[in-house]
Design an enzyme around this catalytic site. Structure first.
Site, PDB file in Angstrom:
ATOM      1  N   ARG A 152       0.857  -1.187   0.000  1.00  0.00           N
ATOM      2  CA  ARG A 152       0.000   0.000   0.000  1.00  0.00           C
ATOM      3  C   ARG A 152       0.883   1.223   0.000  1.00  0.00           C
ATOM      4  O   ARG A 152       1.903   1.243   0.710  1.00  0.00           O
ATOM      5  CB  ARG A 152      -0.875   0.044   1.265  1.00  0.00           C
ATOM      6  CG  ARG A 152      -2.025  -0.919   1.259  1.00  0.00           C
ATOM      7  CD  ARG A 152      -2.558  -1.103   2.657  1.00  0.00           C
ATOM      8  NE  ARG A 152      -1.501  -1.589   3.540  1.00  0.00           N
ATOM      9  CZ  ARG A 152      -1.614  -1.701   4.845  1.00  0.00           C
ATOM     10  NH1 ARG A 152      -2.705  -1.332   5.450  1.00  0.00           N
ATOM     11  NH2 ARG A 152      -0.608  -2.161   5.572  1.00  0.00           N
ATOM     12  N   LYS A 202      -3.786 -11.122  -7.567  1.00  0.00           N
ATOM     13  CA  LYS A 202      -3.674  -9.679  -7.383  1.00  0.00           C
ATOM     14  C   LYS A 202      -4.993  -8.976  -7.704  1.00  0.00           C
ATOM     15  O   LYS A 202      -5.480  -8.140  -6.938  1.00  0.00           O
ATOM     16  CB  LYS A 202      -2.540  -9.147  -8.264  1.00  0.00           C
ATOM     17  CG  LYS A 202      -2.367  -7.649  -8.228  1.00  0.00           C
ATOM     18  CD  LYS A 202      -2.076  -7.175  -6.814  1.00  0.00           C
ATOM     19  CE  LYS A 202      -2.149  -5.676  -6.695  1.00  0.00           C
ATOM     20  NZ  LYS A 202      -0.922  -4.995  -6.906  1.00  0.00           N
ATOM     21  N   PHE A 247     -10.473  -1.908   6.355  1.00  0.00           N
ATOM     22  CA  PHE A 247     -11.157  -1.582   5.103  1.00  0.00           C
ATOM     23  C   PHE A 247     -12.661  -1.483   5.270  1.00  0.00           C
ATOM     24  O   PHE A 247     -13.428  -1.886   4.399  1.00  0.00           O
ATOM     25  CB  PHE A 247     -10.781  -2.595   4.006  1.00  0.00           C
ATOM     26  CG  PHE A 247      -9.747  -2.039   3.068  1.00  0.00           C
ATOM     27  CD1 PHE A 247      -8.461  -1.798   3.527  1.00  0.00           C
ATOM     28  CD2 PHE A 247     -10.049  -1.703   1.766  1.00  0.00           C
ATOM     29  CE1 PHE A 247      -7.500  -1.246   2.708  1.00  0.00           C
ATOM     30  CE2 PHE A 247      -9.100  -1.143   0.925  1.00  0.00           C
ATOM     31  CZ  PHE A 247      -7.826  -0.921   1.394  1.00  0.00           C
ATOM     32  N   CYS A 258      -4.307   2.185  -7.980  1.00  0.00           N
ATOM     33  CA  CYS A 258      -4.453   0.734  -8.131  1.00  0.00           C
ATOM     34  C   CYS A 258      -5.903   0.260  -8.219  1.00  0.00           C
ATOM     35  O   CYS A 258      -6.290  -0.368  -9.208  1.00  0.00           O
ATOM     36  CB  CYS A 258      -3.773   0.037  -6.966  1.00  0.00           C
ATOM     37  SG  CYS A 258      -2.064   0.540  -6.785  1.00  0.00           S
ATOM     38  N   LYS A 261      -7.943   1.220 -11.431  1.00  0.00           N
ATOM     39  CA  LYS A 261      -7.442   0.597 -12.675  1.00  0.00           C
ATOM     40  C   LYS A 261      -7.645  -0.917 -12.629  1.00  0.00           C
ATOM     41  O   LYS A 261      -8.011  -1.529 -13.633  1.00  0.00           O
ATOM     42  CB  LYS A 261      -5.984   1.025 -12.861  1.00  0.00           C
ATOM     43  CG  LYS A 261      -4.940  -0.027 -12.950  1.00  0.00           C
ATOM     44  CD  LYS A 261      -3.572   0.562 -13.115  1.00  0.00           C
ATOM     45  CE  LYS A 261      -2.555   0.039 -12.131  1.00  0.00           C
ATOM     46  NZ  LYS A 261      -2.414  -1.390 -12.015  1.00  0.00           N
ATOM     47  N   ARG A 326      -3.068  10.642  -7.935  1.00  0.00           N
ATOM     48  CA  ARG A 326      -3.649   9.877  -9.050  1.00  0.00           C
ATOM     49  C   ARG A 326      -5.020   9.314  -8.666  1.00  0.00           C
ATOM     50  O   ARG A 326      -5.152   8.656  -7.640  1.00  0.00           O
ATOM     51  CB  ARG A 326      -2.713   8.741  -9.459  1.00  0.00           C
ATOM     52  CG  ARG A 326      -1.519   9.243 -10.248  1.00  0.00           C
ATOM     53  CD  ARG A 326      -0.585   8.124 -10.573  1.00  0.00           C
ATOM     54  NE  ARG A 326       0.087   7.613  -9.378  1.00  0.00           N
ATOM     55  CZ  ARG A 326       0.871   6.535  -9.370  1.00  0.00           C
ATOM     56  NH1 ARG A 326       1.053   5.844 -10.472  1.00  0.00           N
ATOM     57  NH2 ARG A 326       1.458   6.151  -8.250  1.00  0.00           N
TER      58      ARG A 326
END
Ligand code: UGA
Length: 428
Positions: A152, A202, A247, A258, A261, A326
């Protein structure tokens, strides 16, 4: 322990962290990038990103000569036993991952890789990329391994040194074992699998995390409508160890380089495979709606219209602990507020000056006092802990209005009440 000669191509936050951490584990690492200026600065110990502990590790690596930086992948791979590709795989046309950087580097190094070397993709790449890399390489004496990273931003060094797991996939078992041996000193469970499964882990993990966040953000909306409090609901859910406490923090939507995308890329991969992954689509749509919900909250807080309204924004980075803008939800919300006619002045501790083309919708100032001055409302968008410790009585005096929209449920409502401010949170 085995000391290996390692090359890392790409000095973004993944490449630089990988290189510095592997050097600190004892390996000899040469790290390459095409950006000459970045390489020159790194050789002087200047780390271009905000990442806790990284500057120290780079300094240690340079001092011990276990870490070196060079310009160009071709200059790094000549005597490498293992080569890591840590290159950007941005969202390309239609949401699929753009692999042009990976392909360009393979073309550059394919004839330079020593025999028996292992080429590792660490970048997040679509399932099937390792097989494609084997084809592009066209070398029987070089093995290809997928070793996705789970770092992270902001805690990348800690995540590298103390990961929950390491995933190594290859269709050549001894190559996978060689890569997993690099991490022997880290001492955590390693999942050895096929290249395609490692690549999928992933996406599966990042999209699950995004889904968890969209779920909690949608649940926050329902809590508001039905009179429950998302903080208590999340706590109550999180004690179930099958769910977990992390989370579950609602916010202005998830972002960064991340999760957006990777969710889009998984959706494209699913479509290409003829599978309608409705859950992932809903995860993305819910995130878009969350940003709109935040905007509507601000509109309601200032009385129904943003025309000519002056807003003070606290936070621009996509999350606390990083200067990365971003796909920042803060900027996405800012853009929407601006479109609705608001004047925006923003402060972020990690973004001291405007970034051309990125923060064009806001006037970036150097302290929170200037950001809130004469503001009709304040909107907190990034969960920097220091915002909690601000002198809210002093800020209240500088504001024109009385309301703070806290999209991260970060602030102490009692402190704000004492400062004669109303707080609008998420899901409470
Ligand atoms: C993410 C994953 O967490 C890493 O495991 C993964 O390695 C990395 O992507 C990657 O693929 O390279 P990162 O993008 O650094 O890491 O950011 P996160 O910490 O996952 O945060 C993503 C977004 O979710 C941020 O906008 C953050 O503010 C938001 N978030 C996170 C919440 O709104 N609530 C939470 O409880 C947690």
């Amino acid at each position: 322990m085995f000391v290996r000669r390692v090359a890392v191509v790409g000095v973004g936050y993944v490449g630089l962290t990988t290189a510095a951490c592997l050097a600190s584990l004892g390996h000899r690492v040469v790290c390459a990038d095409i950006d000459k200026r970045k390489v020159a600065r790194l050789l002087e110990g200047h780390v271009p990103i905000l990442e806790e502990g990284l500057t120290e590790l780079v300094a240690e690596g340079l001092a011990s000569r276990r870490l070196d930086f060079v310009v160009g992948a071709a200059n790094a791979v000549g005597d490498a036993e293992v080569v890591f590709l840590c290159l950007p795989t941005p969202m390309g046309a239609g949401g699929a991952a753009d692999l042009s950087a990976v392909e360009a580097v393979i073309a550059e190094v394919r004839e330079l890789l020593p025999a028996d070397c292992v080429l590792v993709t660490k970048s997040t790449v679509p399932v099937g990329t390792a097989a494609r890399v084997v084809e592009l390489l066209g070398r029987d004496d070089v093995s290809v391994v997928s070793n996705p990273e789970f770092l992270r931003e902001g805690s990348a060094v800690r995540d590298f040194m103390h990961p929950d797991r390491i995933v190594v996939g290859s269709d050549v078992q001894h190559a996978a074992e060689r890569v997993s041996a690099l991490y022997a000193r880290v001492g955590v469970p390693t999942v050895l699998t096929s290249a395609a499964s490692a690549e999928m882990v992933k996406y599966a993990a990042n999209c699950f995390l995004a889904m968890k966040l969209s779920y909690v953000n949608a649940m926050a909306e329902l809590c508001e409508r039905l009179g429950a409090d998302i903080a208590d609901v999340a706590e109550g859910m999180g004690f179930d160890h099958r769910i977990g406490q992390s989370f579950l923090q609602p916010g202005p939507g998830w972002g960064g380089s991340c999760l957006p995308k990777d969710t889009h890329a998984l959706l494209r991969m699913s479509e290409a495979a003829g599978f309608d992954f409705a859950l992932v689509r809903a995860t993305i749509d819910t995130n878009e709606q969350q940003r709109d919900r935040v905007v509507e909250k601000v509109v309601a807080a200032v009385g129904g219209s943003l025309d000519g309204v002056r807003l003070g924004l606290l936070g621009l980075a996509f999350k606390a602990g990083t200067d990365d803008l971003r796909d920042s939800p803060a900027l996405a919300v800012a853009r929407k507020l601006r479109e609705r006619g608001a004047d925006l002045v923003a402060f972020d501790p990690a973004v001291p000056a405007p970034v051309a083309g990125v923060t064009d919708d806001v006037l970036v100032v150097g302290d929170p006092q200037q950001a809130v001055k004469d503001a009709d409302a304040v909107v907190l968008l990034t969960e920097w802990p220091e915002f909690r410790k601000l002198d809210w009585a002093d800020l209240a005096e500088r504001m024109a209005g009385r309301v703070v929209v806290d999209t991260r449920n970060l602030l102490d409502q009692d402190v704000l009440r004492l400062a004669d401010l109303d707080t609008v949170g998420i899901g409470r």
